[in-house]
Design a protein around this motif. Structure first.
Motif, mmCIF file in Angstrom:
data_model
loop_
_atom_site.group_PDB
_atom_site.id
_atom_site.type_symbol
_atom_site.label_atom_id
_atom_site.label_comp_id
_atom_site.label_asym_id
_atom_site.label_seq_id
_atom_site.Cartn_x
_atom_site.Cartn_y
_atom_site.Cartn_z
ATOM 1 N N THR A 1 -16.523 -3.497 1.608
ATOM 2 C CA THR A 1 -15.139 -3.278 2.016
ATOM 3 C C THR A 1 -14.593 -4.573 2.595
ATOM 4 O OG1 THR A 1 -15.610 -0.962 2.550
ATOM 5 C CG2 THR A 1 -13.621 -1.900 3.497
ATOM 6 N N HIS B 1 -12.762 -4.730 -7.998
ATOM 7 C CA HIS B 1 -11.468 -4.183 -7.585
ATOM 8 C C HIS B 1 -11.580 -3.596 -6.177
ATOM 9 C CE1 HIS B 1 -10.939 -4.319 -11.921
ATOM 10 N NE2 HIS B 1 -9.638 -4.128 -11.742
ATOM 11 N N CYS C 1 -14.453 -1.290 -2.285
ATOM 12 C CA CYS C 1 -14.740 -1.674 -3.671
ATOM 13 C C CYS C 1 -15.757 -0.702 -4.254
ATOM 14 C CB CYS C 1 -15.307 -3.088 -3.716
ATOM 15 S SG CYS C 1 -15.685 -3.641 -5.391
ATOM 16 N N GLU C 2 -15.419 -0.166 -5.430
ATOM 17 C CA GLU C 2 -16.316 0.790 -6.068
ATOM 18 C C GLU C 2 -16.828 0.303 -7.415
ATOM 19 O OE1 GLU C 2 -14.588 4.685 -6.132
ATOM 20 O OE2 GLU C 2 -14.177 4.648 -3.986
ATOM 21 N N ASP D 1 -3.571 -1.611 -10.932
ATOM 22 C CA ASP D 1 -3.688 -0.203 -10.531
ATOM 23 C C ASP D 1 -3.912 -0.056 -9.026
ATOM 24 O OD1 ASP D 1 -3.394 0.568 -13.189
ATOM 25 O OD2 ASP D 1 -5.554 0.423 -13.560
ATOM 26 N N ASP D 2 -3.058 -0.683 -8.220
ATOM 27 C CA ASP D 2 -3.115 -0.602 -6.759
ATOM 28 C C ASP D 2 -4.436 -1.118 -6.184
ATOM 29 O OD1 ASP D 2 -0.523 0.472 -6.588
ATOM 30 O OD2 ASP D 2 -1.313 2.470 -7.014
ATOM 31 N N ALA D 3 -5.019 -2.093 -6.856
ATOM 32 C CA ALA D 3 -6.256 -2.706 -6.369
ATOM 33 C C ALA D 3 -6.143 -4.229 -6.442
ATOM 34 C CB ALA D 3 -7.450 -2.237 -7.199
ATOM 35 N N ASP E 1 -9.536 -1.461 -3.296
ATOM 36 C CA ASP E 1 -8.399 -0.596 -3.063
ATOM 37 C C ASP E 1 -7.446 -1.257 -2.065
ATOM 38 O OD1 ASP E 1 -7.191 1.719 -1.192
ATOM 39 O OD2 ASP E 1 -7.404 2.459 -3.246
ATOM 40 N N CYS F 1 -5.241 -0.031 -0.138
ATOM 41 C CA CYS F 1 -5.034 0.694 1.118
ATOM 42 C C CYS F 1 -6.291 0.766 1.987
ATOM 43 C CB CYS F 1 -4.542 2.107 0.835
ATOM 44 S SG CYS F 1 -2.892 2.173 0.116
ATOM 45 N N SER F 2 -7.466 0.890 1.385
ATOM 46 C CA SER F 2 -8.698 1.043 2.174
ATOM 47 C C SER F 2 -9.566 -0.209 2.189
ATOM 48 C CB SER F 2 -9.537 2.205 1.624
ATOM 49 O OG SER F 2 -10.108 1.856 0.370
ATOM 50 N N CYS G 1 0.858 -1.178 0.000
ATOM 51 C CA CYS G 1 0.000 0.000 0.000
ATOM 52 C C CYS G 1 0.894 1.228 0.000
ATOM 53 C CB CYS G 1 -0.884 -0.030 1.243
ATOM 54 S SG CYS G 1 -1.806 1.475 1.541
#
Length: 137
Positions: free
Chosen positions: A96, A79, A87-88, A68-70, A81, A83-84, A38
């Motif tokens: 999450t 996907h 998912c979007e 892409d960092d996911a 994230d 770090c967090s 992360c």
């Protein structure tokens, strides 16, 4: 930090992929968790190794797919994230990944979550525990 909480050296966590390990909760249930890089401090995060959409393992033994960092769910492509854990997109949008508290000290990743005790590298069902590789898309 103690050797009992040690997971792995930070340098062993792949830049693209994941490091899979098994921990135990207070009820002696074994749980697979993954470490991923992360961009935010301390440079690594730990997540449940399960997509909340359909209980699909994110890392099946070859490292979680990353883009892409996911973290990418191998079943439906959602996907998360790195770090967090949020998912979007995809079928898991709005969920999450459950996170696990870590600490990094002197280049070593430690399990700092009172809910878990580190058991071994690799997955729950691995015959011979070991670290995972660096699969990426």
């Amino acid at each position: 930090m103690s050797d009992e909480t040690r997971i792995v050296d930070l340098e062993a966590v792949p830049e693209n992929g994941s490091y899979r390990f098994t921990a135990e909760d207070p009820f002696t249930n074994e749980t697979e968790l993954i470490l991923v890089r992360c961009a935010e401090e301390p440079g690594v995060r730990a997540w449940s190794n399960t997509c909340p959409h359909e209980s699909q393992r994110l890392d099946t033994g070859d490292g979680a797919a990353m883009r892409d960092d996911a973290i990418v769910c191998p079943r439906h492509g959602s996907h998360f994230d790195a770090c967090s854990g949020a998912c979007e997109d995809g079928p898991a949008a709005g969920t999450t990944l459950p996170g696990v508290e870590l600490a990094v000290e002197d280049g070593t990743v430690h399990l700092a979550d009172d809910r878990y005790t580190f058991l071994h590298e690799g997955g729950v069902d691995d015959d011979e525990p070991g670290s995972t590789s660096h699969l990426s898309l």
